[in-house]
Design a protein around this motif. Sequence first.
Motif, PDB file in Angstrom:
ATOM      1  N   ARG A 170      31.257 -26.510 103.189  1.00 57.64           N
ATOM      2  CA  ARG A 170      30.518 -25.472 102.468  1.00 57.64           C
ATOM      3  C   ARG A 170      30.741 -24.118 103.135  1.00 57.64           C
ATOM      4  O   ARG A 170      31.026 -23.123 102.483  1.00 57.64           O
ATOM      5  CB  ARG A 170      29.019 -25.797 102.418  1.00 57.64           C
ATOM      6  N   GLN A 171      30.638 -24.079 104.467  1.00 56.26           N
ATOM      7  CA  GLN A 171      30.816 -22.817 105.187  1.00 56.26           C
ATOM      8  C   GLN A 171      32.245 -22.294 105.064  1.00 56.26           C
ATOM      9  O   GLN A 171      32.458 -21.080 104.937  1.00 56.26           O
ATOM     10  CB  GLN A 171      30.410 -22.977 106.659  1.00 56.26           C
ATOM     11  N   THR A 172      33.227 -23.193 105.081  1.00 57.15           N
ATOM     12  CA  THR A 172      34.626 -22.785 104.927  1.00 57.15           C
ATOM     13  C   THR A 172      34.841 -22.127 103.573  1.00 57.15           C
ATOM     14  O   THR A 172      35.429 -21.043 103.479  1.00 57.15           O
ATOM     15  CB  THR A 172      35.563 -24.008 105.075  1.00 57.15           C
TER      16      THR A 172
ATOM     17  N   LEU B 143      35.116 -17.386  99.891  1.00 60.60           N
ATOM     18  CA  LEU B 143      34.642 -16.722  98.674  1.00 60.60           C
ATOM     19  C   LEU B 143      34.007 -15.368  98.959  1.00 60.60           C
ATOM     20  O   LEU B 143      34.010 -14.493  98.095  1.00 60.60           O
ATOM     21  CB  LEU B 143      33.649 -17.622  97.926  1.00 60.60           C
ATOM     22  N   SER B 144      33.480 -15.201 100.162  1.00 61.81           N
ATOM     23  CA  SER B 144      32.883 -13.910 100.499  1.00 61.81           C
ATOM     24  C   SER B 144      33.951 -12.898 100.913  1.00 61.81           C
ATOM     25  O   SER B 144      33.642 -11.744 101.190  1.00 61.81           O
ATOM     26  CB  SER B 144      31.844 -14.077 101.615  1.00 61.81           C
TER      27      SER B 144
ATOM     28  N   ALA C 250      43.681 -14.148 105.383  1.00 66.47           N
ATOM     29  CA  ALA C 250      44.198 -15.183 106.277  1.00 66.47           C
ATOM     30  C   ALA C 250      44.554 -16.459 105.533  1.00 66.47           C
ATOM     31  O   ALA C 250      45.196 -17.338 106.081  1.00 66.47           O
ATOM     32  CB  ALA C 250      43.166 -15.496 107.363  1.00 66.47           C
ATOM     33  N   TYR C 251      44.128 -16.558 104.279  1.00 60.97           N
ATOM     34  CA  TYR C 251      44.364 -17.793 103.542  1.00 60.97           C
ATOM     35  C   TYR C 251      45.836 -17.955 103.216  1.00 60.97           C
ATOM     36  O   TYR C 251      46.481 -17.061 102.692  1.00 60.97           O
ATOM     37  CB  TYR C 251      43.559 -17.822 102.241  1.00 60.97           C
ATOM     38  N   ALA C 252      46.362 -19.117 103.525  1.00 56.94           N
ATOM     39  CA  ALA C 252      47.745 -19.434 103.184  1.00 56.94           C
ATOM     40  C   ALA C 252      47.729 -20.638 102.250  1.00 56.94           C
ATOM     41  O   ALA C 252      47.227 -21.686 102.631  1.00 56.94           O
ATOM     42  CB  ALA C 252      48.544 -19.750 104.451  1.00 56.94           C
ATOM     43  N   PRO C 253      48.244 -20.501 101.038  1.00 57.28           N
ATOM     44  CA  PRO C 253      48.193 -21.603 100.078  1.00 57.28           C
ATOM     45  C   PRO C 253      48.738 -22.913 100.635  1.00 57.28           C
ATOM     46  O   PRO C 253      48.239 -23.971 100.304  1.00 57.28           O
ATOM     47  CB  PRO C 253      49.052 -21.110  98.920  1.00 57.28           C
ATOM     48  N   GLN C 254      49.742 -22.844 101.516  1.00 50.80           N
ATOM     49  CA  GLN C 254      50.307 -24.075 102.033  1.00 50.80           C
ATOM     50  C   GLN C 254      49.331 -24.825 102.939  1.00 50.80           C
ATOM     51  O   GLN C 254      49.438 -26.023 103.106  1.00 50.80           O
ATOM     52  CB  GLN C 254      51.647 -23.840 102.741  1.00 50.80           C
ATOM     53  N   SER C 255      48.359 -24.141 103.538  1.00 56.16           N
ATOM     54  CA  SER C 255      47.399 -24.852 104.373  1.00 56.16           C
ATOM     55  C   SER C 255      46.547 -25.757 103.511  1.00 56.16           C
ATOM     56  O   SER C 255      46.191 -26.850 103.907  1.00 56.16           O
ATOM     57  CB  SER C 255      46.524 -23.872 105.162  1.00 56.16           C
ATOM     58  N   GLY C 256      46.206 -25.283 102.326  1.00 58.54           N
ATOM     59  CA  GLY C 256      45.560 -26.131 101.343  1.00 58.54           C
ATOM     60  C   GLY C 256      44.152 -26.591 101.649  1.00 58.54           C
ATOM     61  O   GLY C 256      43.576 -27.331 100.863  1.00 58.54           O
ATOM     62  N   GLU C 257      43.553 -26.181 102.761  1.00 61.29           N
ATOM     63  CA  GLU C 257      42.223 -26.692 103.108  1.00 61.29           C
ATOM     64  C   GLU C 257      41.195 -26.345 102.031  1.00 61.29           C
ATOM     65  O   GLU C 257      40.482 -27.213 101.536  1.00 61.29           O
ATOM     66  CB  GLU C 257      41.771 -26.143 104.458  1.00 61.29           C
ATOM     67  N   ILE C 258      41.144 -25.093 101.654  1.00 62.80           N
ATOM     68  CA  ILE C 258      40.153 -24.667 100.663  1.00 62.80           C
ATOM     69  C   ILE C 258      40.492 -25.258  99.299  1.00 62.80           C
ATOM     70  O   ILE C 258      39.614 -25.765  98.595  1.00 62.80           O
ATOM     71  CB  ILE C 258      40.052 -23.133 100.614  1.00 62.80           C
TER      72      ILE C 258
ATOM     73  N   GLY D 204      42.011 -28.010  98.736  1.00 64.96           N
ATOM     74  CA  GLY D 204      41.659 -29.431  98.814  1.00 64.96           C
ATOM     75  C   GLY D 204      40.171 -29.667  98.633  1.00 64.96           C
ATOM     76  O   GLY D 204      39.764 -30.586  97.914  1.00 64.96           O
ATOM     77  N   ILE D 205      39.364 -28.851  99.281  1.00 65.68           N
ATOM     78  CA  ILE D 205      37.904 -28.979  99.155  1.00 65.68           C
ATOM     79  C   ILE D 205      37.500 -28.738  97.705  1.00 65.68           C
ATOM     80  O   ILE D 205      36.714 -29.498  97.127  1.00 65.68           O
ATOM     81  CB  ILE D 205      37.178 -27.987 100.091  1.00 65.68           C
ATOM     82  N   LEU D 206      38.046 -27.684  97.097  1.00 64.51           N
ATOM     83  CA  LEU D 206      37.696 -27.360  95.718  1.00 64.51           C
ATOM     84  C   LEU D 206      38.159 -28.444  94.753  1.00 64.51           C
ATOM     85  O   LEU D 206      37.439 -28.796  93.814  1.00 64.51           O
ATOM     86  CB  LEU D 206      38.277 -26.003  95.312  1.00 64.51           C
ATOM     87  N   LYS D 207      39.349 -28.999  94.973  1.00 62.54           N
ATOM     88  CA  LYS D 207      39.836 -30.080  94.108  1.00 62.54           C
ATOM     89  C   LYS D 207      38.941 -31.304  94.227  1.00 62.54           C
ATOM     90  O   LYS D 207      38.650 -31.976  93.239  1.00 62.54           O
ATOM     91  CB  LYS D 207      41.281 -30.441  94.448  1.00 62.54           C
TER      92      LYS D 207
END
Length: 107
Positions: free
Chosen positions: A49-51, A56-57, A63-71, A73-76
């Motif tokens: 949630r915090q990530t 979103l804020s 810093a977001y890199a699409p290849q990292s996919g963490e966010i 992945g969480i959203l999916k």
Amino acid sequence: GESKTNLVAMRKAVEALEKGMAGSFLQSGAAGFLQRYVASNHQLLETDRQTVLSFLSGQQAEAYAPQSGEITGILKQMEDEMFADQKDMIATEDAAVKAYEGLMAAK
């Protein structure tokens, strides 16, 4: 209803992130809606949630890199869970309608 709106906002977020268009998504109304949804979703792990809320804020947008996919992945994962919940809700409602119709036919 509301669950369909949540699914649409989630889909827009995932599509924007996969296309590397996080900045434009963050300026959309869907981002604000998604931020409120994520903040109130108590099924998410607090770290997830915090990530997502941090992203979103706008704190992680650059810093977001699409290849990292963490966010993404969480959203999916959230999207899959929302879709499954919606399917369950529809099935429960359909079963209740059939039971009611059966009772009315038995009268």
